[in-house]
Design a protein around this motif. Structure first.
Motif, PDB file in Angstrom:
ATOM      1  N   LEU A  18       0.824  -1.212   0.000  1.00 11.97           N
ATOM      2  CA  LEU A  18       0.000   0.000   0.000  1.00 11.97           C
ATOM      3  C   LEU A  18       0.855   1.258   0.000  1.00 11.97           C
ATOM      4  O   LEU A  18       0.465   2.275  -0.569  1.00 11.97           O
ATOM      5  CB  LEU A  18      -0.933   0.023   1.212  1.00 11.97           C
ATOM      6  CG  LEU A  18      -2.156  -0.875   1.139  1.00 11.97           C
ATOM      7  CD1 LEU A  18      -2.915  -0.828   2.456  1.00 11.97           C
ATOM      8  CD2 LEU A  18      -3.049  -0.480  -0.002  1.00 11.97           C
ATOM      9  N   ALA A  19       2.022   1.202   0.624  1.00 14.87           N
ATOM     10  CA  ALA A  19       2.911   2.364   0.625  1.00 14.87           C
ATOM     11  C   ALA A  19       3.437   2.642  -0.779  1.00 14.87           C
ATOM     12  O   ALA A  19       3.806   3.765  -1.100  1.00 14.87           O
ATOM     13  CB  ALA A  19       4.073   2.144   1.595  1.00 14.87           C
ATOM     14  N   LEU A  21       1.670   2.819  -3.295  1.00 15.30           N
ATOM     15  CA  LEU A  21       0.671   3.624  -3.982  1.00 15.30           C
ATOM     16  C   LEU A  21       0.883   5.116  -3.770  1.00 15.30           C
ATOM     17  O   LEU A  21       0.222   5.924  -4.421  1.00 15.30           O
ATOM     18  CB  LEU A  21      -0.739   3.238  -3.515  1.00 15.30           C
ATOM     19  CG  LEU A  21      -1.173   1.810  -3.826  1.00 15.30           C
ATOM     20  CD1 LEU A  21      -2.547   1.548  -3.242  1.00 15.30           C
ATOM     21  CD2 LEU A  21      -1.177   1.565  -5.314  1.00 15.30           C
ATOM     22  N   ALA A  22       1.795   5.494  -2.896  1.00 15.41           N
ATOM     23  CA  ALA A  22       2.050   6.915  -2.633  1.00 15.41           C
ATOM     24  C   ALA A  22       2.511   7.657  -3.888  1.00 15.41           C
ATOM     25  O   ALA A  22       2.037   8.770  -4.137  1.00 15.41           O
ATOM     26  CB  ALA A  22       3.068   7.061  -1.504  1.00 15.41           C
ATOM     27  N   LEU A  25      -0.481   8.604  -5.902  1.00 13.25           N
ATOM     28  CA  LEU A  25      -1.214   9.738  -5.343  1.00 13.25           C
ATOM     29  C   LEU A  25      -0.531  11.055  -5.719  1.00 13.25           C
ATOM     30  O   LEU A  25      -1.190  12.026  -6.097  1.00 13.25           O
ATOM     31  CB  LEU A  25      -1.305   9.596  -3.824  1.00 13.25           C
ATOM     32  CG  LEU A  25      -2.042  10.688  -3.083  1.00 13.25           C
ATOM     33  CD1 LEU A  25      -3.529  10.649  -3.439  1.00 13.25           C
ATOM     34  CD2 LEU A  25      -1.861  10.541  -1.596  1.00 13.25           C
ATOM     35  N   GLU A  68      -4.236  12.978   2.769  1.00  9.84           N
ATOM     36  CA  GLU A  68      -4.423  11.701   2.074  1.00  9.84           C
ATOM     37  C   GLU A  68      -3.144  10.867   2.085  1.00  9.84           C
ATOM     38  O   GLU A  68      -3.188   9.649   2.267  1.00  9.84           O
ATOM     39  CB  GLU A  68      -4.867  11.938   0.637  1.00  9.84           C
ATOM     40  CG  GLU A  68      -6.279  12.448   0.530  1.00  9.84           C
ATOM     41  CD  GLU A  68      -6.690  12.745  -0.892  1.00  9.84           C
ATOM     42  OE1 GLU A  68      -5.883  12.530  -1.822  1.00  9.84           O
ATOM     43  OE2 GLU A  68      -7.831  13.201  -1.074  1.00  9.84           O
ATOM     44  N   LEU A  69      -1.999  11.509   1.927  1.00 13.98           N
ATOM     45  CA  LEU A  69      -0.724  10.787   1.956  1.00 13.98           C
ATOM     46  C   LEU A  69      -0.469  10.200   3.344  1.00 13.98           C
ATOM     47  O   LEU A  69      -0.039   9.051   3.478  1.00 13.98           O
ATOM     48  CB  LEU A  69       0.415  11.723   1.549  1.00 13.98           C
ATOM     49  CG  LEU A  69       1.799  11.098   1.443  1.00 13.98           C
ATOM     50  CD1 LEU A  69       1.832  10.053   0.335  1.00 13.98           C
ATOM     51  CD2 LEU A  69       2.841  12.164   1.182  1.00 13.98           C
ATOM     52  N   CYS A  71      -2.753   9.387   5.588  1.00 13.72           N
ATOM     53  CA  CYS A  71      -3.695   8.276   5.774  1.00 13.72           C
ATOM     54  C   CYS A  71      -3.227   7.035   5.022  1.00 13.72           C
ATOM     55  O   CYS A  71      -3.309   5.917   5.547  1.00 13.72           O
ATOM     56  CB  CYS A  71      -5.090   8.678   5.326  1.00 13.72           C
ATOM     57  SG  CYS A  71      -5.871   9.872   6.421  1.00 13.72           S
ATOM     58  N   LEU A  72      -2.741   7.211   3.811  1.00 17.45           N
ATOM     59  CA  LEU A  72      -2.265   6.084   3.018  1.00 17.45           C
ATOM     60  C   LEU A  72      -1.076   5.396   3.690  1.00 17.45           C
ATOM     61  O   LEU A  72      -1.021   4.168   3.784  1.00 17.45           O
ATOM     62  CB  LEU A  72      -1.878   6.548   1.617  1.00 17.45           C
ATOM     63  CG  LEU A  72      -1.352   5.479   0.674  1.00 17.45           C
ATOM     64  CD1 LEU A  72      -2.451   4.498   0.321  1.00 17.45           C
ATOM     65  CD2 LEU A  72      -0.794   6.113  -0.569  1.00 17.45           C
ATOM     66  N   LEU A  73      -0.140   6.187   4.203  1.00 12.37           N
ATOM     67  CA  LEU A  73       1.030   5.597   4.854  1.00 12.37           C
ATOM     68  C   LEU A  73       0.666   4.941   6.184  1.00 12.37           C
ATOM     69  O   LEU A  73       1.219   3.896   6.539  1.00 12.37           O
ATOM     70  CB  LEU A  73       2.106   6.659   5.040  1.00 12.37           C
ATOM     71  CG  LEU A  73       2.719   7.184   3.734  1.00 12.37           C
ATOM     72  CD1 LEU A  73       3.733   8.277   4.024  1.00 12.37           C
ATOM     73  CD2 LEU A  73       3.346   6.072   2.931  1.00 12.37           C
ATOM     74  N   LEU A  75      -2.305   3.594   6.894  1.00 13.98           N
ATOM     75  CA  LEU A  75      -3.012   2.356   6.564  1.00 13.98           C
ATOM     76  C   LEU A  75      -2.050   1.266   6.105  1.00 13.98           C
ATOM     77  O   LEU A  75      -2.221   0.091   6.447  1.00 13.98           O
ATOM     78  CB  LEU A  75      -4.058   2.619   5.487  1.00 13.98           C
ATOM     79  CG  LEU A  75      -5.322   3.320   5.969  1.00 13.98           C
ATOM     80  CD1 LEU A  75      -6.221   3.649   4.790  1.00 13.98           C
ATOM     81  CD2 LEU A  75      -6.059   2.466   6.966  1.00 13.98           C
ATOM     82  N   SER A  76      -1.024   1.633   5.362  1.00 12.48           N
ATOM     83  CA  SER A  76      -0.051   0.623   4.937  1.00 12.48           C
ATOM     84  C   SER A  76       0.754   0.112   6.130  1.00 12.48           C
ATOM     85  O   SER A  76       1.087  -1.070   6.197  1.00 12.48           O
ATOM     86  CB  SER A  76       0.876   1.178   3.861  1.00 12.48           C
ATOM     87  OG  SER A  76       1.707   2.174   4.399  1.00 12.48           O
TER      88      SER A  76
END
Length: 111
Positions: A18-19, A21-22, A25, A68-69, A71-73, A75-76
């Protein structure tokens, strides 16, 4: 310097995908600039204005991008299930506050 990081392991290593995907983004925000749109009655005056150079364009990201970045990090990191191994020594401290330990020996001193 980072000795505390040596004891970290991950139970679900594919969760760190998931990281990855940064960059997607970041690319999405850079590809879609959010300029000001205005309705004008005629564009013949706008054609005479100097056009901005692309090389001098400053990248300005909105605060929502950083949220958003983050949150993405996060969650990963949660999906990877980090595990902190305890490498320290276990110590037990016993305190005895019973009457036998508080008994005095003649000169009013306790044991």
């Amino acid at each position: 310097m980072f000795e505390f990081l040596s004891g970290i392991s991950f139970l679900n290593l594919p969760g760190l995908v998931l990281a990855g995907l940064a960059p997607l983004l970041i690319l999405a925000y850079l590809k879609n600039p959010q300029g000001d749109k205005r309705v004008v009655s005629s564009v013949f005056l706008l054609k005479n204005l100097p056009k901005p150079r692309v090389s001098k364009k400053k990248i300005k990201l909105p605060p929502r991008f950083f949220l958003e970045l983050l949150c993405l990090l996060l969650l990963s990191g949660i999906a990877a299930r980090p595990l902190l191994s305890n490498q320290g020594k276990q110590i037990a401290i016993l305190l005895d506050n019973s009457l036998s330990m508080s008994a005095s020996q003649g000169s009013s001193s306790t044991r």
